[in-house]
Design a protein around this motif. Structure first.
Motif, mmCIF file in Angstrom:
data_model
loop_
_atom_site.group_PDB
_atom_site.id
_atom_site.type_symbol
_atom_site.label_atom_id
_atom_site.label_comp_id
_atom_site.label_asym_id
_atom_site.label_seq_id
_atom_site.Cartn_x
_atom_site.Cartn_y
_atom_site.Cartn_z
ATOM 1 N N ASN A 5 0.798 -1.213 0.000
ATOM 2 C CA ASN A 5 0.000 0.000 0.000
ATOM 3 C C ASN A 5 0.832 1.264 0.000
ATOM 4 O O ASN A 5 0.309 2.358 0.147
ATOM 5 N N LYS A 44 -3.983 -1.541 -4.681
ATOM 6 C CA LYS A 44 -3.875 -0.083 -4.757
ATOM 7 C C LYS A 44 -2.521 0.340 -4.208
ATOM 8 O O LYS A 44 -1.934 -0.337 -3.378
ATOM 9 N N ARG A 45 -2.048 1.469 -4.691
ATOM 10 C CA ARG A 45 -0.753 1.977 -4.247
ATOM 11 C C ARG A 45 -0.925 3.379 -3.687
ATOM 12 O O ARG A 45 -1.627 4.212 -4.270
ATOM 13 N N LEU A 46 -0.266 3.632 -2.580
ATOM 14 C CA LEU A 46 -0.254 4.968 -1.989
ATOM 15 C C LEU A 46 1.143 5.531 -2.150
ATOM 16 O O LEU A 46 2.106 5.002 -1.602
ATOM 17 N N HIS A 130 -5.203 11.701 -5.079
ATOM 18 C CA HIS A 130 -4.493 10.428 -4.912
ATOM 19 C C HIS A 130 -4.902 9.752 -3.600
ATOM 20 O O HIS A 130 -5.108 8.535 -3.555
ATOM 21 N N GLU A 131 -5.035 10.536 -2.537
ATOM 22 C CA GLU A 131 -5.491 9.971 -1.259
ATOM 23 C C GLU A 131 -6.905 9.411 -1.394
ATOM 24 O O GLU A 131 -7.210 8.334 -0.870
ATOM 25 N N HIS A 134 -7.150 6.003 -3.058
ATOM 26 C CA HIS A 134 -6.701 4.869 -2.247
ATOM 27 C C HIS A 134 -7.787 4.395 -1.285
ATOM 28 O O HIS A 134 -7.573 3.489 -0.483
ATOM 29 N N TYR A 168 -0.680 6.754 -10.644
ATOM 30 C CA TYR A 168 -1.105 5.895 -9.541
ATOM 31 C C TYR A 168 -2.550 6.195 -9.138
ATOM 32 O O TYR A 168 -3.283 5.292 -8.713
ATOM 33 N N THR A 169 -2.967 7.445 -9.273
ATOM 34 C CA THR A 169 -4.357 7.795 -8.974
ATOM 35 C C THR A 169 -5.301 7.103 -9.950
ATOM 36 O O THR A 169 -6.307 6.502 -9.556
ATOM 37 N N ASN A 172 -5.432 3.388 -9.310
ATOM 38 C CA ASN A 172 -6.187 3.025 -8.103
ATOM 39 C C ASN A 172 -7.688 3.007 -8.328
ATOM 40 O O ASN A 172 -8.402 2.178 -7.754
#
Length: 494
Positions: A5, A44-46, A130-131, A134, A168-169, A172
């Motif tokens: 994550n 998912k990646r943070l 982005h947050e 996730h 990444y957003t 996700n």
């Protein structure tokens, strides 16, 4: 299964040394091993910037803080960037994420800041998105839809950090909703990814992120109908093949991401396989396996190399299954794959038996139609080492016996050589196993050996094979009994 994550920012300026960055990449690769070794899982990646890592253990602001920060952002002022920074941290709380998207015009405000003229506010706005991406709540992904056209547009920008966050957003949110995935495809995410890779070819952090996003798209249930045709029609396959070779300074991560993307493409129809074969996918993946197999054999492989070996093996195995026998030599382009594959089997036998089985499966697909490659097993004296694996379980012995069966099937001379190397006594042992599949396969290989030469039948009897076949007459499986009886009556006792 435990999920990765966090993806730390590779370009952060606070790393103490290059070795520290490498250690962090290795930690991430070990996490990827858990997520993707035996199953493909949507994750998912943070993405955290280095200067934020110390803050991750702090208490996250509550829902009331999100409302307060939203009201602050509605009024212009010099503190807008600071408010956005605070909001991005507040949005790490799942309940706060739901509170935020329910606020009237909250996403409209965030998109406005994302597309505004202030570059620092744009960066903080994309961090907020982005947050949100996730979030464990699937409704949040749909709420992010107004921002997706701008996220796609920013992929063509020059900022590595910004493009990475956007990628990444997008990666996700696409698995959470069919509506989101359909909208992203309609908005041109495939050509946007191709353009991004073209422009950011030397920024490996972006290349890695683009691979993650594409992989997420390829995991959808209808990928074979809706996603894969679009990918194959784009420039992505050729770009994908060009980034498979690991960079010695950056690490394995980008190559791993794209190797899994290629695996998804090779898991589809044989028609898609032909397209990939035309572009040289088999030769490229095979060449990498030759290099990795050699490094593993010499003990010089990078830590985490198995993360790259696994998808490459599956790609090669799948492509071989669709490669016409007459085209195999030209497709391999002179690659000598047999020995490196055997080295991978031996290297991972005790530590990663599932991976050893994958390597043996590829060896089976490689030798099933090629007399030349079966001959190589004998010439390179690899058969004795393979026979040592017949007592192993977990499907390894079955695959190895299939490979030996491929050799026996090709020529009478090969059968005689296998007998000289001790395969008959090995078969006498495998015929006593409790595994019915192994017993059946052993009978098939024994049949090929015996019908090739009367001398081999006599040799099998001298080695105690007669009593073994007679004992099988009491086997619980009728088909096994019939096969053993046929061998006895038609080839052993006559």
């Amino acid at each position: 299964m435990w999920r990765l994550n966090k993806v730390r920012h590779k370009a952060g300026g606070h790393a103490n040394s290059l070795e520290e960055l490498r250690m962090r990449k290795r930690e991430k690769e070990r996490a990827l091993r858990q997520a993707r070794r035996d199953r493909q899982l949507v994750s998912k990646r943070l993405l955290l910037h280095e200067d934020e890592e110390q803050d991750t253990m702090e208490i996250t602001p509550g829902e009331q803080d999100v409302v307060s920060l939203f009201h602050k952002l509605q009024h212009s002022g010099t503190e807008k960037e600071a408010s956005l920074r605070a909001l991005s941290k507040a949005l790490r709380n799942p309940s706060s994420q739901l509170t935020f998207i329910k606020l009237e015009n909250s996403m409209h405000l965030l998109v406005g800041l994302l597309t505004g003229s202030d570059a620092r506010c744009r960066l903080q706005a994309v961090r907020c998105l982005h947050e949100l991406s996730h979030s464990p709540h699937t409704s949040v992904a749909s709420a992010c839809l107004p921002a997706t056209p701008y996220l796609l547009t920013y992929l063509s920008g020059q900022s590595t950090k910004f493009a990475e966050l956007c990628l990444y957003t997008l990666g996700n949110i696409c698995p959470d909703s069919e509506v989101v995935k359909e909208r992203l495809l309609a908005q041109g995410i495939i050509p946007a990814l191709a353009s991004c890779i073209q422009n950011q070819r030397h920024n490996l952090a972006v290349v890695e992120a683009a691979g993650f996003t594409l992989f997420q798209l390829l995991q959808s249930k209808d990928a074979a109908q809706k996603v894969i045709p679009m990918v194959l029609a784009s420039s992505l396959p050729s770009q994908l093949l060009s980034v498979l070779t690991p960079d010695p300074d950056f690490g394995l991560a980008p190559a791993i991401e794209w190797a899994w993307c290629l695996h998804s493409l090779t898991s589809s129809s044989s028609e898609d396989h032909r397209e990939l074969l035309t572009q040289g996918a088999l030769r490229q993946c095979g060449s990498l396996l030759v290099s990795l197999g050699g490094a593993v054999a010499e003990g010089n492989a990078d830590q985490g190399v198995e993360l790259l070996v696994c998808p490459l093996l599956r790609c090669v195995g799948n492509l071989l299954s669709s490669c016409p026998a007459e085209a195999l030599r030209s497709q391999l382009g002179g690659l000598h794959l047999v020995a490196p594959l055997c080295e991978l089997v031996f290297a991972f036998l005790h530590t990663l038996p599932a991976l050893a089985r994958e390597a043996a499966w590829v060896l089976n697909n490689l030798t099933v139609h090629s007399t030349e490659l079966c001959s190589a097993l004998l010439t390179l004296n690899l058969v004795p080492r393979l026979m040592e694996l017949l007592p192993f379980s977990q499907g390894i012995n079955t695959m190895v016996l299939r490979v030996l069966g491929n050799v026996a099937h090709k020529k009478k001379e090969f059968c005689i050589r296998l007998a000289e190397l001790g395969l008959l006594s090995a078969l006498a042992a495998t015929l006593k196993m409790a595994d019915q599949d192994m017993v059946t396969l052993s009978l098939e290989v024994l049949f090929m050996m015996i019908v090739s030469s009367p001398e081999i039948a006599e040799q099998f009897v001298r080695q105690g094979g007669l009593s073994v076949l007679e004992a099988i007459q009491y086997n619980s499986e009728g088909e096994v009994r019939r096969r053993a009886a046929y061998l006895l009556e038609q080839h052993i006792l006559t």
